[in-house]
Design a protein around this motif. Sequence first.
Motif, mmCIF file in Angstrom:
data_model
loop_
_atom_site.group_PDB
_atom_site.id
_atom_site.type_symbol
_atom_site.label_atom_id
_atom_site.label_comp_id
_atom_site.label_asym_id
_atom_site.label_seq_id
_atom_site.Cartn_x
_atom_site.Cartn_y
_atom_site.Cartn_z
ATOM 1 N N CYS A 3 -115.868 15.987 65.816
ATOM 2 C CA CYS A 3 -115.397 14.865 65.000
ATOM 3 C C CYS A 3 -115.998 15.005 63.605
ATOM 4 O O CYS A 3 -117.222 15.091 63.460
ATOM 5 N N ILE A 4 -115.134 15.053 62.602
ATOM 6 C CA ILE A 4 -115.570 15.132 61.209
ATOM 7 C C ILE A 4 -115.193 13.838 60.508
ATOM 8 O O ILE A 4 -114.055 13.370 60.613
ATOM 9 N N ILE A 5 -116.164 13.279 59.792
ATOM 10 C CA ILE A 5 -115.918 12.105 58.957
ATOM 11 C C ILE A 5 -116.283 12.480 57.529
ATOM 12 O O ILE A 5 -117.440 12.816 57.233
ATOM 13 N N ASN A 6 -115.315 12.435 56.635
ATOM 14 C CA ASN A 6 -115.569 12.693 55.222
ATOM 15 C C ASN A 6 -115.537 11.376 54.451
ATOM 16 O O ASN A 6 -114.923 10.393 54.893
ATOM 17 N N LEU A 7 -116.165 11.371 53.292
ATOM 18 C CA LEU A 7 -116.253 10.160 52.487
ATOM 19 C C LEU A 7 -115.332 10.255 51.278
ATOM 20 O O LEU A 7 -115.484 11.139 50.428
ATOM 21 N N GLY A 8 -114.377 9.355 51.210
ATOM 22 C CA GLY A 8 -113.491 9.248 50.062
ATOM 23 C C GLY A 8 -113.811 7.990 49.275
ATOM 24 O O GLY A 8 -114.894 7.427 49.375
ATOM 25 N N SER A 9 -112.842 7.521 48.503
ATOM 26 C CA SER A 9 -113.039 6.306 47.720
ATOM 27 C C SER A 9 -111.697 5.676 47.402
ATOM 28 O O SER A 9 -110.693 6.384 47.211
ATOM 29 N N THR A 10 -111.682 4.361 47.328
ATOM 30 C CA THR A 10 -110.470 3.665 46.911
ATOM 31 C C THR A 10 -110.316 3.660 45.391
ATOM 32 O O THR A 10 -109.363 3.089 44.872
ATOM 33 N N ALA A 11 -111.249 4.314 44.683
ATOM 34 C CA ALA A 11 -111.173 4.344 43.215
ATOM 35 C C ALA A 11 -109.840 4.900 42.743
ATOM 36 O O ALA A 11 -109.279 4.445 41.738
ATOM 37 N N ALA A 12 -109.310 5.884 43.465
ATOM 38 C CA ALA A 12 -108.042 6.499 43.059
ATOM 39 C C ALA A 12 -106.843 5.615 43.356
ATOM 40 O O ALA A 12 -105.724 5.951 42.956
ATOM 41 N N ARG A 13 -107.047 4.511 44.042
ATOM 42 C CA ARG A 13 -105.947 3.605 44.366
ATOM 43 C C ARG A 13 -105.925 2.395 43.432
ATOM 44 O O ARG A 13 -105.122 1.481 43.618
ATOM 45 N N ARG A 14 -106.802 2.392 42.419
ATOM 46 C CA ARG A 14 -106.834 1.281 41.467
ATOM 47 C C ARG A 14 -105.571 1.272 40.616
ATOM 48 O O ARG A 14 -105.083 2.335 40.204
ATOM 49 N N TRP A 15 -105.036 0.088 40.327
ATOM 50 C CA TRP A 15 -103.872 0.032 39.448
ATOM 51 C C TRP A 15 -104.272 0.405 38.025
ATOM 52 O O TRP A 15 -103.468 0.932 37.251
ATOM 53 N N LEU A 51 -112.686 0.933 54.282
ATOM 54 C CA LEU A 51 -113.652 -0.054 54.787
ATOM 55 C C LEU A 51 -114.122 -0.848 53.571
ATOM 56 O O LEU A 51 -115.214 -0.666 53.050
ATOM 57 N N ASP A 52 -113.246 -1.741 53.122
ATOM 58 C CA ASP A 52 -113.452 -2.388 51.833
ATOM 59 C C ASP A 52 -113.107 -3.869 51.839
ATOM 60 O O ASP A 52 -112.836 -4.454 50.796
ATOM 61 N N GLY A 53 -113.111 -4.477 53.016
ATOM 62 C CA GLY A 53 -112.838 -5.903 53.098
ATOM 63 C C GLY A 53 -111.414 -6.279 52.756
ATOM 64 O O GLY A 53 -111.118 -7.449 52.476
ATOM 65 N N GLY A 54 -110.494 -5.295 52.742
ATOM 66 C CA GLY A 54 -109.090 -5.580 52.481
ATOM 67 C C GLY A 54 -108.643 -5.412 51.049
ATOM 68 O O GLY A 54 -107.525 -5.762 50.698
ATOM 69 N N GLN A 55 -109.504 -4.814 50.203
ATOM 70 C CA GLN A 55 -109.159 -4.721 48.795
ATOM 71 C C GLN A 55 -108.107 -3.668 48.485
ATOM 72 O O GLN A 55 -107.144 -3.902 47.760
ATOM 73 N N GLY A 56 -108.279 -2.470 49.051
ATOM 74 C CA GLY A 56 -107.401 -1.365 48.715
ATOM 75 C C GLY A 56 -106.136 -1.338 49.546
ATOM 76 O O GLY A 56 -106.108 -1.797 50.691
ATOM 77 N N LEU A 57 -105.079 -0.799 48.979
ATOM 78 C CA LEU A 57 -103.837 -0.572 49.699
ATOM 79 C C LEU A 57 -103.655 0.924 49.809
ATOM 80 O O LEU A 57 -103.332 1.601 48.832
ATOM 81 N N ILE A 58 -103.936 1.459 50.987
ATOM 82 C CA ILE A 58 -103.953 2.909 51.175
ATOM 83 C C ILE A 58 -102.619 3.376 51.725
ATOM 84 O O ILE A 58 -102.150 2.894 52.761
ATOM 85 N N GLY A 59 -101.994 4.325 51.013
ATOM 86 C CA GLY A 59 -100.737 4.854 51.442
ATOM 87 C C GLY A 59 -100.820 6.338 51.743
ATOM 88 O O GLY A 59 -101.800 6.965 51.489
#
Length: 251
Positions: free
Chosen positions: A134-146, A243-251
């Motif tokens: 099992c691999i878990i990598n760390l990304g960011s919702t920064a790229a999903r900012r309007w 894992l952001d409390g519902g802030q990001g919309l990941i597509g």
Amino acid sequence: MNELKGKVAIVTGAGQGVGQGIAFALSDLGASIVVAGRTFSKLETSVAEIESRGGRAIAVACDVNDLDSLENLVAQTIEHLGGIQILVNNAQEVPLGTLMEVSDEAFTSGFTSGPLATHRLMKLCYPYLKGDGCIINLGSTAARRWDMRGYGAYGGIKEAIRCLTRAAACEWGKDGIRTNVILPHATSPALGWWIENNPEESAEFISTIPMQRVGDCEQDIGRFVARLCTEDSAYVNGQSIALDGGQGLIG
């Protein structure tokens, strides 16, 4: 609470923040932990806490920018713990600032410590992860900012990790390796520094989180990662999970 008993997990950047929270949570489910990072004193603190909870952990100094250091991390893990079933790529330097502000050096450091280190360590661990990995990598919702002003380099680096994660999930799923990426908001030292140094922007940022708070490194982030590594999540592969409390919309 022993769903991960007998498994060995490498967690980079586990001397503090999100990496430390993940290491604690994995240990609480029974995994043996390789606590990796550059500052050995911080690693020792994490190991001491894990051991105080009844877990097993070793500290391995590692600079994710350096291939030899990554190779040594894997070798030390096999020598002392005998295998690798879980890999968490957390440690990274991030380039912050507008496109004109981010230097070539900062961008290169972000790439080397982020996508390149992630790619390298996944490949180094691959032979040991086969069958039950099992691999878990760390990304960011920064790229999903309007509004991407000030986050282009950071978001671009993190999106590269998402692409590598998806590729690994598709290429290695048949080998019994699951690969996912989490995109967390957590009370890490880095975010704490940003909040302190950008009070107006950070207040506005937190106000856009539906749950109105930043997640806890262990309770909100670590525990989810640990559960993602158990049989309860055996069919979860190739996903980007915010894992952001519902802030990001990941597509």
